[in-house]
Every structure is written in C-alpha cells, then in structure tokens.
Design a protein around this motif. Structure first.
Motif, mmCIF file in Angstrom:
data_model
loop_
_atom_site.group_PDB
_atom_site.id
_atom_site.type_symbol
_atom_site.label_atom_id
_atom_site.label_comp_id
_atom_site.label_asym_id
_atom_site.label_seq_id
_atom_site.Cartn_x
_atom_site.Cartn_y
_atom_site.Cartn_z
ATOM 1 N N SER A 1 0.815 -1.212 0.000
ATOM 2 C CA SER A 1 0.000 0.000 0.000
ATOM 3 C C SER A 1 0.845 1.257 0.000
ATOM 4 N N GLY A 2 2.079 1.158 0.443
ATOM 5 C CA GLY A 2 2.963 2.319 0.492
ATOM 6 C C GLY A 2 4.180 2.088 -0.365
ATOM 7 N N PRO A 3 5.161 2.976 -0.277
ATOM 8 C CA PRO A 3 6.368 2.839 -1.068
ATOM 9 C C PRO A 3 7.122 1.560 -0.711
ATOM 10 N N VAL A 4 7.737 0.973 -1.723
ATOM 11 C CA VAL A 4 8.545 -0.218 -1.517
ATOM 12 C C VAL A 4 9.892 0.222 -0.946
ATOM 13 N N ALA A 5 10.422 -0.553 -0.060
ATOM 14 C CA ALA A 5 11.719 -0.228 0.537
ATOM 15 C C ALA A 5 12.796 -0.163 -0.542
ATOM 16 N N ALA A 6 13.804 0.672 -0.301
ATOM 17 C CA ALA A 6 14.887 0.850 -1.259
ATOM 18 C C ALA A 6 15.660 -0.444 -1.414
ATOM 19 N N GLY A 7 16.284 -0.578 -2.579
ATOM 20 C CA GLY A 7 17.108 -1.740 -2.845
ATOM 21 C C GLY A 7 16.487 -2.645 -3.875
ATOM 22 N N CYS A 8 17.277 -3.584 -4.344
ATOM 23 C CA CYS A 8 16.821 -4.528 -5.360
ATOM 24 C C CYS A 8 17.444 -5.880 -5.101
ATOM 25 N N SER A 9 16.834 -6.889 -5.661
ATOM 26 C CA SER A 9 17.356 -8.239 -5.605
ATOM 27 C C SER A 9 17.136 -8.888 -6.956
ATOM 28 N N GLU A 10 18.122 -9.639 -7.425
ATOM 29 C CA GLU A 10 17.983 -10.304 -8.723
ATOM 30 C C GLU A 10 16.781 -11.231 -8.756
ATOM 31 N N GLY A 11 16.427 -11.792 -7.637
ATOM 32 C CA GLY A 11 15.317 -12.729 -7.571
ATOM 33 C C GLY A 11 13.949 -12.099 -7.398
ATOM 34 N N LEU A 12 13.872 -10.754 -7.433
ATOM 35 C CA LEU A 12 12.596 -10.066 -7.290
ATOM 36 C C LEU A 12 12.390 -9.079 -8.428
ATOM 37 N N ALA A 13 11.187 -9.049 -8.957
ATOM 38 C CA ALA A 13 10.762 -8.006 -9.888
ATOM 39 C C ALA A 13 9.694 -7.210 -9.163
ATOM 40 N N GLU A 14 9.960 -5.929 -8.966
ATOM 41 C CA GLU A 14 9.033 -5.049 -8.254
ATOM 42 C C GLU A 14 8.379 -4.117 -9.259
ATOM 43 N N LEU A 15 7.094 -3.903 -9.102
ATOM 44 C CA LEU A 15 6.337 -3.020 -9.985
ATOM 45 C C LEU A 15 5.558 -2.025 -9.154
ATOM 46 N N ARG A 16 5.421 -0.820 -9.704
ATOM 47 C CA ARG A 16 4.567 0.193 -9.062
ATOM 48 C C ARG A 16 3.825 0.944 -10.161
ATOM 49 N N LEU B 1 8.914 -0.916 -13.523
ATOM 50 C CA LEU B 1 9.543 -2.105 -12.969
ATOM 51 C C LEU B 1 10.903 -1.723 -12.412
ATOM 52 N N ARG B 2 11.239 -2.309 -11.280
ATOM 53 C CA ARG B 2 12.563 -2.117 -10.683
ATOM 54 C C ARG B 2 13.244 -3.470 -10.587
ATOM 55 N N HIS B 3 14.484 -3.516 -11.118
ATOM 56 C CA HIS B 3 15.278 -4.743 -11.082
ATOM 57 C C HIS B 3 16.731 -4.364 -11.338
ATOM 58 N N PRO B 4 17.695 -5.051 -10.712
ATOM 59 C CA PRO B 4 19.096 -4.684 -10.895
ATOM 60 C C PRO B 4 19.634 -4.889 -12.308
ATOM 61 N N ALA B 5 18.950 -5.650 -13.163
ATOM 62 C CA ALA B 5 19.426 -5.845 -14.537
ATOM 63 C C ALA B 5 19.187 -4.616 -15.412
ATOM 64 N N LEU B 6 18.368 -3.678 -14.950
ATOM 65 C CA LEU B 6 18.171 -2.429 -15.691
ATOM 66 C C LEU B 6 19.391 -1.529 -15.504
ATOM 67 N N ASP B 7 19.681 -0.717 -16.509
ATOM 68 C CA ASP B 7 20.716 0.307 -16.367
ATOM 69 C C ASP B 7 20.197 1.295 -15.325
ATOM 70 N N GLN B 8 20.840 1.333 -14.183
ATOM 71 C CA GLN B 8 20.353 2.138 -13.074
ATOM 72 C C GLN B 8 20.410 3.640 -13.349
ATOM 73 N N ASN B 9 21.230 4.058 -14.296
ATOM 74 C CA ASN B 9 21.284 5.470 -14.672
ATOM 75 C C ASN B 9 20.112 5.866 -15.559
ATOM 76 N N ALA B 10 19.493 4.886 -16.228
ATOM 77 C CA ALA B 10 18.375 5.160 -17.127
ATOM 78 C C ALA B 10 17.031 4.775 -16.521
ATOM 79 N N ALA B 11 17.054 4.019 -15.433
ATOM 80 C CA ALA B 11 15.827 3.480 -14.855
ATOM 81 C C ALA B 11 14.955 4.578 -14.240
ATOM 82 N N LEU B 12 13.661 4.484 -14.499
ATOM 83 C CA LEU B 12 12.694 5.400 -13.893
ATOM 84 C C LEU B 12 12.606 5.186 -12.388
ATOM 85 N N TRP B 13 12.821 3.935 -11.962
ATOM 86 C CA TRP B 13 12.754 3.561 -10.549
ATOM 87 C C TRP B 13 14.025 2.773 -10.221
#
Length: 155
Positions: free
Chosen positions: A15-30, A140-152
């Motif tokens: 219901s609220g913001p997802v905690a900061a950070g990423c894991s290869e085994g998780l795909a987070e969406l908002r 979507l937030r995931h470490p495989a994205l270029d973190q400099n280009a990622a919206l999240w």
C-alpha cells in the motif's frame, strides 16, 4: 536454468512505497493505485528464453519468469508446450511497462509480439495483471536495468 526463484516468497500487495534496494530474484512493480513484487526466475540467455515456462503445470501466484535481453529489441512469444495461461508484461530499457498481453492461451502457436524496444518480459499467471490493475505505464525495478536510465532505480 539460473534459478534465483524462491517458491516460498509470496507476492506482496503493497500500500505504500517499496523499501529501497533490489534483488535479482525479485521483480518489483509500481503504478498509480498499486504495487506488487514477484519472486522471479531469470531467463537471460537463448536456451533459457527458449525453454521459458514450458511444461509446467503450475506457477505460484507470487512468482514469475523475467526474460532479459542484451539490448532493447522487438520480441515475440508463443505458448508452445506451455500448459498454463500467462500474462506477458513487456518492459522497455527504462523500466516502463510498454505493453501487457493478458491470458495467453496454453499451447497456442500464434506469435504474441511485444512493442519495439523491449528489454524485458515478465510472465505471471494469466489474469493476474488485470486483477492487480497493472497496465502500461507501470514501472519495474530490477538490478538488470541500467540504473542510470531506470525510472525507478535500485537505491
């Protein structure tokens, strides 16, 4: 197949913001009005992407498979030897969902094209995207994205 899948991890409706950070085994969406996370198996080479979720009889509700390509491209999927209906969530290089194909039919050999410039595709249980309200424009937030280009970015 590289398995970073945790079957015991259930999908979390947040219901609220997802905690900061990423894991290869998780795909987070908002998106406006919601968010979710999925425990994912990664398919990031030709053999893994070709196998996908074929021949599986179930997929836990909080799980999925994240197909990752080396660069943005035009992709197409089919459901040969896939036994369960799937939603396909197409994601661009910045992490924006740029297409959702709902309820792909098991066994169907009809090509399901993604939008141009697709970098990732998240497959989840058929009908789940609609039930969650997940549509184009989600991020979507995931470490495989270029973190400099990622919206999240992962931070």
């Amino acid at each position: 197949m590289k398995t970073v899948f945790a079957a015991a991890v259930a999908m979390l409706f947040l219901s609220g913001p997802v905690a900061a950070g990423c894991s290869e085994g998780l795909a987070e969406l908002r998106w406006d009005g919601g968010s979710a996370r999925f425990a994912v198996e990664i398919a990031d080479d030709g053999a893994e992407r070709a196998q996908g979720l074929m021949n599986r009889t179930t997929l836990p509700s909080g799980a999925g498979m994240l197909f990752i390509y080396e660069q943005p491209q035009t992709v197409a999927f089919w459901m040969k030897n896939t036994l369960i209906p799937l939603d396909m969530i197409f994601v661009g290089a910045d992490g924006r969902v740029n297409g959702v194909h709902a309820n792909a039919v098991p066994g169907d050999l009809t090509a399901i094209p993604g939008p141009p410039e697709t970098l990732m595709v998240l497959e989840i249980n058929g009908g789940l995207a609609e039930r969650l309200g997940l549509t184009e424009g989600a991020e979507l937030r995931h470490p495989a994205l270029d973190q400099n280009a990622a919206l999240w970015p992962c931070s």
